[in-house]
Design a protein around this motif. Structure first.
Motif, PDB file in Angstrom:
ATOM      1  N   ALA A   1      22.621   0.441  -0.126  1.00  0.00           N
ATOM      2  CA  ALA A   1      21.958   0.206   1.153  1.00  0.00           C
ATOM      3  C   ALA A   1      21.239   1.466   1.628  1.00  0.00           C
ATOM      4  O   ALA A   1      20.140   1.393   2.192  1.00  0.00           O
ATOM      5  CB  ALA A   1      22.987  -0.244   2.193  1.00  0.00           C
ATOM      6  N   GLU A   2      21.836   2.617   1.407  1.00  0.00           N
ATOM      7  CA  GLU A   2      21.185   3.862   1.810  1.00  0.00           C
ATOM      8  C   GLU A   2      19.886   4.073   1.030  1.00  0.00           C
ATOM      9  O   GLU A   2      18.844   4.404   1.601  1.00  0.00           O
ATOM     10  CB  GLU A   2      22.125   5.039   1.598  1.00  0.00           C
ATOM     11  CG  GLU A   2      21.511   6.367   2.055  1.00  0.00           C
ATOM     12  CD  GLU A   2      22.421   7.552   1.828  1.00  0.00           C
ATOM     13  OE1 GLU A   2      22.560   8.384   2.759  1.00  0.00           O
ATOM     14  OE2 GLU A   2      22.974   7.682   0.712  1.00  0.00           O
ATOM     15  N   MET A   3      19.941   3.862  -0.281  1.00  0.00           N
ATOM     16  CA  MET A   3      18.731   4.019  -1.098  1.00  0.00           C
ATOM     17  C   MET A   3      17.646   3.028  -0.679  1.00  0.00           C
ATOM     18  O   MET A   3      16.469   3.382  -0.571  1.00  0.00           O
ATOM     19  CB  MET A   3      19.054   3.825  -2.574  1.00  0.00           C
ATOM     20  CG  MET A   3      19.703   4.994  -3.246  1.00  0.00           C
ATOM     21  SD  MET A   3      19.642   4.821  -5.036  1.00  0.00           S
ATOM     22  CE  MET A   3      20.461   3.238  -5.252  1.00  0.00           C
ATOM     23  N   TYR A   4      18.048   1.788  -0.473  1.00  0.00           N
ATOM     24  CA  TYR A   4      17.066   0.759  -0.117  1.00  0.00           C
ATOM     25  C   TYR A   4      16.468   1.007   1.260  1.00  0.00           C
ATOM     26  O   TYR A   4      15.290   0.730   1.508  1.00  0.00           O
ATOM     27  CB  TYR A   4      17.698  -0.620  -0.188  1.00  0.00           C
ATOM     28  CG  TYR A   4      17.754  -1.192  -1.587  1.00  0.00           C
ATOM     29  CD1 TYR A   4      17.160  -0.545  -2.665  1.00  0.00           C
ATOM     30  CD2 TYR A   4      18.388  -2.405  -1.842  1.00  0.00           C
ATOM     31  CE1 TYR A   4      17.202  -1.066  -3.943  1.00  0.00           C
ATOM     32  CE2 TYR A   4      18.433  -2.943  -3.124  1.00  0.00           C
ATOM     33  CZ  TYR A   4      17.850  -2.269  -4.167  1.00  0.00           C
ATOM     34  OH  TYR A   4      17.885  -2.806  -5.433  1.00  0.00           O
ATOM     35  N   ALA A   5      17.271   1.537   2.180  1.00  0.00           N
ATOM     36  CA  ALA A   5      16.728   1.874   3.496  1.00  0.00           C
ATOM     37  C   ALA A   5      15.643   2.937   3.364  1.00  0.00           C
ATOM     38  O   ALA A   5      14.573   2.859   3.992  1.00  0.00           O
ATOM     39  CB  ALA A   5      17.849   2.358   4.411  1.00  0.00           C
ATOM     40  N   PHE A   6      15.910   3.948   2.542  1.00  0.00           N
ATOM     41  CA  PHE A   6      14.929   4.993   2.283  1.00  0.00           C
ATOM     42  C   PHE A   6      13.653   4.398   1.699  1.00  0.00           C
ATOM     43  O   PHE A   6      12.536   4.699   2.149  1.00  0.00           O
ATOM     44  CB  PHE A   6      15.534   6.008   1.319  1.00  0.00           C
ATOM     45  CG  PHE A   6      14.627   7.144   0.942  1.00  0.00           C
ATOM     46  CD1 PHE A   6      14.493   8.247   1.769  1.00  0.00           C
ATOM     47  CD2 PHE A   6      13.907   7.119  -0.247  1.00  0.00           C
ATOM     48  CE1 PHE A   6      13.661   9.310   1.418  1.00  0.00           C
ATOM     49  CE2 PHE A   6      13.074   8.166  -0.603  1.00  0.00           C
ATOM     50  CZ  PHE A   6      12.950   9.268   0.236  1.00  0.00           C
ATOM     51  N   MET A   7      13.803   3.532   0.707  1.00  0.00           N
ATOM     52  CA  MET A   7      12.647   2.938   0.046  1.00  0.00           C
ATOM     53  C   MET A   7      11.854   2.041   0.989  1.00  0.00           C
ATOM     54  O   MET A   7      10.613   2.148   1.071  1.00  0.00           O
ATOM     55  CB  MET A   7      13.119   2.119  -1.153  1.00  0.00           C
ATOM     56  CG  MET A   7      11.994   1.398  -1.890  1.00  0.00           C
ATOM     57  SD  MET A   7      12.611   0.210  -3.114  1.00  0.00           S
ATOM     58  CE  MET A   7      13.225  -1.082  -2.036  1.00  0.00           C
ATOM     59  N   LEU A   8      12.540   1.163   1.718  1.00  0.00           N
ATOM     60  CA  LEU A   8      11.841   0.239   2.606  1.00  0.00           C
ATOM     61  C   LEU A   8      11.079   0.983   3.694  1.00  0.00           C
ATOM     62  O   LEU A   8       9.967   0.585   4.082  1.00  0.00           O
ATOM     63  CB  LEU A   8      12.832  -0.741   3.223  1.00  0.00           C
ATOM     64  CG  LEU A   8      13.432  -1.769   2.254  1.00  0.00           C
ATOM     65  CD1 LEU A   8      14.593  -2.503   2.909  1.00  0.00           C
ATOM     66  CD2 LEU A   8      12.367  -2.750   1.781  1.00  0.00           C
ATOM     67  N   ASP A   9      11.653   2.063   4.178  1.00  0.00           N
ATOM     68  CA  ASP A   9      10.965   2.873   5.178  1.00  0.00           C
ATOM     69  C   ASP A   9       9.668   3.441   4.612  1.00  0.00           C
ATOM     70  O   ASP A   9       8.621   3.412   5.277  1.00  0.00           O
ATOM     71  CB  ASP A   9      11.884   3.999   5.641  1.00  0.00           C
ATOM     72  CG  ASP A   9      11.222   4.913   6.650  1.00  0.00           C
ATOM     73  OD1 ASP A   9      10.850   4.438   7.733  1.00  0.00           O
ATOM     74  OD2 ASP A   9      11.071   6.119   6.348  1.00  0.00           O
ATOM     75  N   GLN A  10       9.714   3.940   3.390  1.00  0.00           N
ATOM     76  CA  GLN A  10       8.513   4.496   2.765  1.00  0.00           C
ATOM     77  C   GLN A  10       7.458   3.420   2.486  1.00  0.00           C
ATOM     78  O   GLN A  10       6.255   3.682   2.553  1.00  0.00           O
ATOM     79  CB  GLN A  10       8.887   5.199   1.462  1.00  0.00           C
ATOM     80  CG  GLN A  10       9.697   6.463   1.654  1.00  0.00           C
ATOM     81  CD  GLN A  10       8.940   7.516   2.455  1.00  0.00           C
ATOM     82  OE1 GLN A  10       7.785   7.813   2.157  1.00  0.00           O
ATOM     83  NE2 GLN A  10       9.590   8.071   3.468  1.00  0.00           N
ATOM     84  N   LEU A  11       7.918   2.207   2.169  1.00  0.00           N
ATOM     85  CA  LEU A  11       6.985   1.118   1.842  1.00  0.00           C
ATOM     86  C   LEU A  11       6.478   0.386   3.084  1.00  0.00           C
ATOM     87  O   LEU A  11       5.601  -0.474   2.986  1.00  0.00           O
ATOM     88  CB  LEU A  11       7.660   0.106   0.914  1.00  0.00           C
ATOM     89  CG  LEU A  11       8.066   0.611  -0.469  1.00  0.00           C
ATOM     90  CD1 LEU A  11       8.754  -0.505  -1.243  1.00  0.00           C
ATOM     91  CD2 LEU A  11       6.854   1.122  -1.247  1.00  0.00           C
ATOM     92  N   GLY A  12       7.046   0.716   4.238  1.00  0.00           N
ATOM     93  CA  GLY A  12       6.653   0.005   5.452  1.00  0.00           C
ATOM     94  C   GLY A  12       7.065  -1.444   5.404  1.00  0.00           C
ATOM     95  O   GLY A  12       6.316  -2.337   5.836  1.00  0.00           O
ATOM     96  N   ALA A  13       8.262  -1.701   4.902  1.00  0.00           N
ATOM     97  CA  ALA A  13       8.724  -3.086   4.721  1.00  0.00           C
ATOM     98  C   ALA A  13      10.076  -3.292   5.381  1.00  0.00           C
ATOM     99  O   ALA A  13      10.943  -3.988   4.853  1.00  0.00           O
ATOM    100  CB  ALA A  13       8.805  -3.411   3.231  1.00  0.00           C
TER     101      ALA A  13
END
Length: 719
Positions: A706-718
């Motif tokens: 969840a931590e990794m995905y939060a980082f990724m989604l924030d960068q992708l604007g998703a």
């Protein structure tokens, strides 16, 4: 501020305590200390962060640096905590917490594992066979919470209590069903301790077998156990030993010792329980030894090892059945040999070699053989029966994964197999090969999930050298291929390991936010047969990386994603892939997720003292030879970092990892911080208790994801 972090601040002089903003804006800056890495042929490389290697995990400066990076990660990720928590709750909310596995019958008992609500670890248990008792009735009883008649073998929750990390590697029950042996690991380094218990009395035995691989086999006397002892320095599987329960382990006899560090070792029993077998395997060679389980004193070699001769064998009835690449069968063939004359001269074909079909595994039954194979990057199960045409088990989707399940007894007409896809949760069927009747035994329960709301497809991308690369895709229904979506692309691409499209409860949270998920079946795996693997290793390794980049370009060109909204993810050797593509094509990716990454290829492969190094010369090459040294230097992520704008990156590792040691990503991140001109966030998270697989427990690992995905989604604007 804790002591370790205070020490880190002192020695690194980088973390400002005057304001939280400054602390977030200023990541740790590791010291540079001159160090030259020399190759036997005279080549030299500067490695200013070599000092971050500490084999004992005790160096205060090293530990303080890792703690400082974790503290920086905490600060950087703090604004995303609501998103992380939302993702975690979504993921855990899909899990049926009181779930259980499908019972499998063996020697008059039904074995299974079950979970209790809120608990991280399974309970391994069994029930006695009898009238009206079968897999479905036991599952129904477990669902009702009716555990009458159950015998608990291992309550892993109790065993793990108070431990930061705990994993049961394997457990075995003696042939007379009265003795239990199990292996556990308390730090993630996969160095297991074997323990014993009398199942009739519940009393444990005092002795412990330490430093083992976790493999266990009982002999027919129900007191003798064969196990594998690891080398204490390299951690490699080294010796098969014989232990008699109730005796001093210091007196255990060595049954077999492997002198070649390029070979891994395993032990097992044959399908008919007639033999105990010792198998040793390298990247390009196998050798099997067998001894009667009733009197396992002397082991006989089935087929002596030869370079480029691979085989796996099993025994049932009066014959050995062998899967092998002998005689030029690059995609393997199936052969058989009489029990008393199993030399290669006696091998006769059961299934001939096929250039278009890779044979991967098999299971023997009294009346048929089940064969696991793949063709056109898809798995299949083939049923072979005497006097009848071969039959393939049907599949319903364009991209899926299918394989043999737990088939514990050979005297049946029923075959268990698993089926899953990017939209279909893991499903186990039981097929009656005599009647054709198929029974659904279990589908992974996913709470709140509706598979009709998602679409999977298979597409093909053309690589720069003309090869067609298969890609499995999944997205939420209603997705428009208009070039605006965010996308996560995943791959592995090494060791001939095929990444087949299977369901993931974590991916659903991405799809529901409009993210397309792409699984690239790049060279280095075996999705397209053995040639696919050969085309992505040794002096062909760069194909793995360019395939991944070419798949990205194809999917963007076809409108599956916006060119500035692409994420990439990989772990271990897939982390090598991430490091290579971020060096080669940093502009193609907005964000990279890299877990336990193998990024310092040359230094690691030059050091034979590191576990796995010598085993893998046939995968990567031996850099003591100048040809391979020079080639590795063209792609090794650590060596090819340079001044350019890199994607945002999340790098994770485990302090106790014995496969990809923590210092590889630590050095990589330290150097990346020096050269990155992009200014994007770089998170380096070290799990200070875990090894290669991350945290133990079914919920704790989802927190990391969840931590990794939060980082990724924030960068992708998703978000």
């Amino acid at each position: 501020m804790n002591t370790a972090l205070l020490f880190a601040t002192t020695i690194l002089m980088t973390l400002s305590t005057s304001s939280a903003t400054a602390a977030v804006a200023t990541p740790p800056d590791a010291d540079k200390r001159p160090h030259v890495v020399r190759a036997p042929h005279g080549a030299e490389r500067d490695d200013e962060y070599y000092w971050l290697r500490d084999d004992e995990r005790e160096d205060k400066a090293v530990l303080a640096y890792l703690e400082a990076e974790n503290a920086y990660a905490d600060r950087l990720m703090a604004p995303l905590e609501p998103l992380e928590n939302a993702l975690y709750e979504e993921i855990v909310g899909r899990i049926k917490q009181d779930d259980s596995s499908i019972p499998a019958r063996e020697r008059g008992w039904w074995y299974y594992a079950r979970y209790e609500t809120g608990k991280d670890y399974p309970i391994h248990a069994r029930r006695k066979d009898g009238p009206g008792v079968d897999a479905l009735s036991i599952q129904q009883a477990n669902e009702r919470g009716d555990f009458e008649g159950e015998q608990v073998l291992l309550d892993v929750n109790a065993l793990a209590d108070g431990k930061d990390y705990y994993a049961v590697g394997a457990y075995e029950v003696s042939q007379d069903n009265t003795m239990l042996a199990w292996a556990d690991d308390t730090n993630g380094r996969r160095q297991y301790t074997v323990r014993f218990r009398d199942l009739a009395t519940g009393q444990p035995y005092p002795e412990e077998l330490r430093g083992t691989s976790g493999d266990l086999v009982f002999a027919d006397d129900n007191r003798t156990v064969f196990y594998i002892e690891n080398d204490p320095e390299t951690l490699l599987t080294k010796r098969v030993k014989r232990h008699v329960i109730g005796t001093d382990p210091a007196q255990d006899a060595v049954v077999y010792e492997e002198v070649d560090d390029s070979f891994y070792m395993g032990i097992d029993r044959t399908r008919d329980d007639r033999y105990i077998v010792i198998g040793v395997s390298s990247t390009v060679s196998d050798e099997l030894r067998y001894a009667p389980a009733a009197d396992p004193q002397a082991f006989t070699v089935l087929a002596p090892r030869e370079r480029d001769l691979e085989y796996q064998a099993d025994h049932l009835g009066d014959r050995w059945v062998i899967l092998t690449n002998a005689d030029g069968a690059k995609n393997f063939k199936l052969v058989e040999a009489p029990s008393g004359s199993a030399s290669r001269k006696a091998w006769t074909d059961v299934v001939a070699h096929d250039e278009d079909v890779l044979l991967e595994t098999f299971e023997l039954f009294d009346g048929f053989i089940a064969l696991g194979e793949r063709s056109d990057a898809l798995e299949r199960v083939r049923i072979l029966r005497p006097g009848r045409e071969d039959e393939h088990v049907a599949a319903d989707e364009p991209a899926y994964s299918m394989g043999l399940s737990a088939n514990t007894e050979p005297d049946t007409t029923k075959l268990r197999y698993t089926y899953t896809s990017l939209t279909t949760p893991a499903t186990t069927y039981e097929l009656d090969t005599a009647t054709g009747e198929r029974v659904l035994l279990k589908q992974q329960p996913v709470l709140g999930y509706d598979p009709t709301q998602y679409v999977t497809e298979r597409v093909w991308a053309t690589a720069r050298d003309g090869e067609r690369i298969p890609v499995s895709l999944v997205y939420r229904k209603g997705f428009k291929r208009d070039g605006t979506a965010a996308m996560l692309q995943y791959a592995y691409g090494s060791y001939g390991m095929s990444m087949d499209p299977g369901f993931s409860i974590t991916t659903v949270s991405l799809l529901d936010r409009g993210v397309v998920y792409a699984l690239a079946h790049i060279r280095g795996g075996q999705e397209m047969g053995r040639r696919w693997y050969d085309a992505g290793k040794l002096l062909n390794k760069v194909n793995t990386f360019t395939d991944f980049i070419d798949v990205t370009d194809h999917l963007v060109a076809q409108g599956y994603a916006a060119k500035d909204r692409v994420a990439a993810a990989g772990g271990s050797a897939g982390g090598l892939l991430m490091g290579a593509v971020s060096n080669m094509a940093p502009d193609r990716y907005r964000v990279i997720l890299s877990q336990v990454p193998f990024v310092d290829v040359v230094t690691t492969m030059l050091d034979a003292s590191i576990p796995l190094t010598t085993n893998e010369y046939d995968e990567w090459g031996n850099p003591e030879q100048r040809q391979y040294y020079d080639y590795m230097l063209t792609y090794s992520p650590y060596d090819n970092l340079k001044a350019q704008a890199y994607p945002a990156m999340f790098v994770g590792t485990g302090l106790w990892d014995s496969q990809v040691q923590y210092w590889e990503p630590a050095k990589y991140v330290a150097r990346l911080r020096d050269v990155d001109t992009g200014g994007g966030p770089l998170v380096f998270r070290t799990n200070m208790e875990a090894g290669h697989g991350g945290k133990s427990g079914r919920f704790r690992r989802f927190r990391e994801q969840a931590e990794m995905y939060a980082f990724m989604l924030d960068q992708l604007g998703a978000k």
